[in-house]
Design a protein around this motif. Sequence first.
Motif, short mmCIF file in Angstrom:
data_model
loop_
_atom_site.label_atom_id
_atom_site.label_comp_id
_atom_site.label_asym_id
_atom_site.label_seq_id
_atom_site.Cartn_x
_atom_site.Cartn_y
_atom_site.Cartn_z
N TYR A 16 -43.47 21.27 -30.23
CA TYR A 16 -42.12 21.63 -30.46
C TYR A 16 -41.76 22.91 -30.60
O TYR A 16 -42.46 23.72 -31.17
CB TYR A 16 -41.63 20.49 -31.65
CG TYR A 16 -41.41 19.22 -31.42
CD1 TYR A 16 -40.26 18.49 -31.01
CD2 TYR A 16 -42.72 18.42 -31.14
CE1 TYR A 16 -40.48 17.07 -30.92
CE2 TYR A 16 -42.79 17.02 -31.03
CZ TYR A 16 -41.46 16.21 -30.76
OH TYR A 16 -41.20 15.10 -30.61
N VAL A 60 -33.03 23.15 -35.49
CA VAL A 60 -32.92 22.31 -34.01
C VAL A 60 -34.39 22.33 -33.61
O VAL A 60 -35.07 22.98 -33.65
CB VAL A 60 -32.19 23.19 -33.43
CG1 VAL A 60 -32.22 22.41 -31.84
CG2 VAL A 60 -30.50 23.19 -33.65
N LEU A 61 -34.77 21.02 -33.47
CA LEU A 61 -36.16 20.69 -33.01
C LEU A 61 -36.21 19.95 -31.52
O LEU A 61 -35.26 19.23 -31.58
CB LEU A 61 -36.90 19.91 -34.09
CG LEU A 61 -36.92 20.36 -35.63
CD1 LEU A 61 -37.40 19.31 -36.20
CD2 LEU A 61 -38.07 21.28 -35.59
N TYR A 62 -36.90 20.79 -30.65
CA TYR A 62 -36.95 19.93 -29.36
C TYR A 62 -38.36 20.11 -28.86
O TYR A 62 -38.94 21.09 -29.14
CB TYR A 62 -35.86 20.51 -28.40
CG TYR A 62 -35.90 21.84 -28.14
CD1 TYR A 62 -36.62 22.13 -27.00
CD2 TYR A 62 -35.42 22.90 -28.69
CE1 TYR A 62 -36.90 23.54 -26.58
CE2 TYR A 62 -35.57 24.33 -28.64
CZ TYR A 62 -36.27 24.39 -27.44
OH TYR A 62 -36.43 25.98 -27.02
N PRO A 63 -38.88 19.18 -28.00
CA PRO A 63 -40.03 19.24 -27.40
C PRO A 63 -40.21 20.29 -26.32
O PRO A 63 -39.22 20.46 -25.60
CB PRO A 63 -40.35 17.83 -27.01
CG PRO A 63 -39.06 17.26 -26.54
CD PRO A 63 -38.30 17.65 -27.79
N SER A 78 -43.04 17.63 -20.09
CA SER A 78 -42.78 17.52 -21.72
C SER A 78 -44.18 17.30 -22.35
O SER A 78 -45.13 16.50 -22.06
CB SER A 78 -41.92 16.33 -22.03
OG SER A 78 -41.94 16.28 -23.41
N ARG A 97 -41.38 22.14 -22.77
CA ARG A 97 -41.59 21.54 -21.61
C ARG A 97 -42.42 22.61 -20.65
O ARG A 97 -41.89 23.77 -21.09
CB ARG A 97 -40.47 21.28 -20.74
CG ARG A 97 -39.67 20.21 -21.49
CD ARG A 97 -38.57 19.65 -20.59
NE ARG A 97 -37.86 18.43 -20.98
CZ ARG A 97 -38.50 17.33 -20.77
NH1 ARG A 97 -39.29 17.07 -19.99
NH2 ARG A 97 -37.75 16.27 -21.36
#
Length: 111
Positions: free
Chosen positions: A57, A30-33, A52, A35
């Motif tokens: 990431y 699972v990859l997400y930016p 963001s 914040r």
Amino acid sequence: MNDSIKNAIEKIGETVSVSTSEGTTVGTAVLYPVRYDKNLFGGTNNNAEGRSDPARYMMFCNSKLLRNAGYGDKVFGENHHFTIIWVDEYDSRVGSYIKACLRRIELLNDE
């Protein structure tokens, strides 16, 4: 053993390959930016809300995918390429996984 973390990663993750000095491994992550939010004392907190940073990431995956990975190793996702900044492994009663902080690599022909 409860496989809830593994099942969640498989359900919402994407296929990535990780390139280290020991070879390349392929798996789901699972990859997400990331914040950032400034706190009262001028520091930054990582949380679900805030500004963001498109170059940073977070990655969550099975421990086997990033077992021998470290600073400077490469992660190739479906749409982006990344460099690993740090890796941290977690073990709990609901499973084990690795959390990594990544920096997106800007490619010359990236649109």
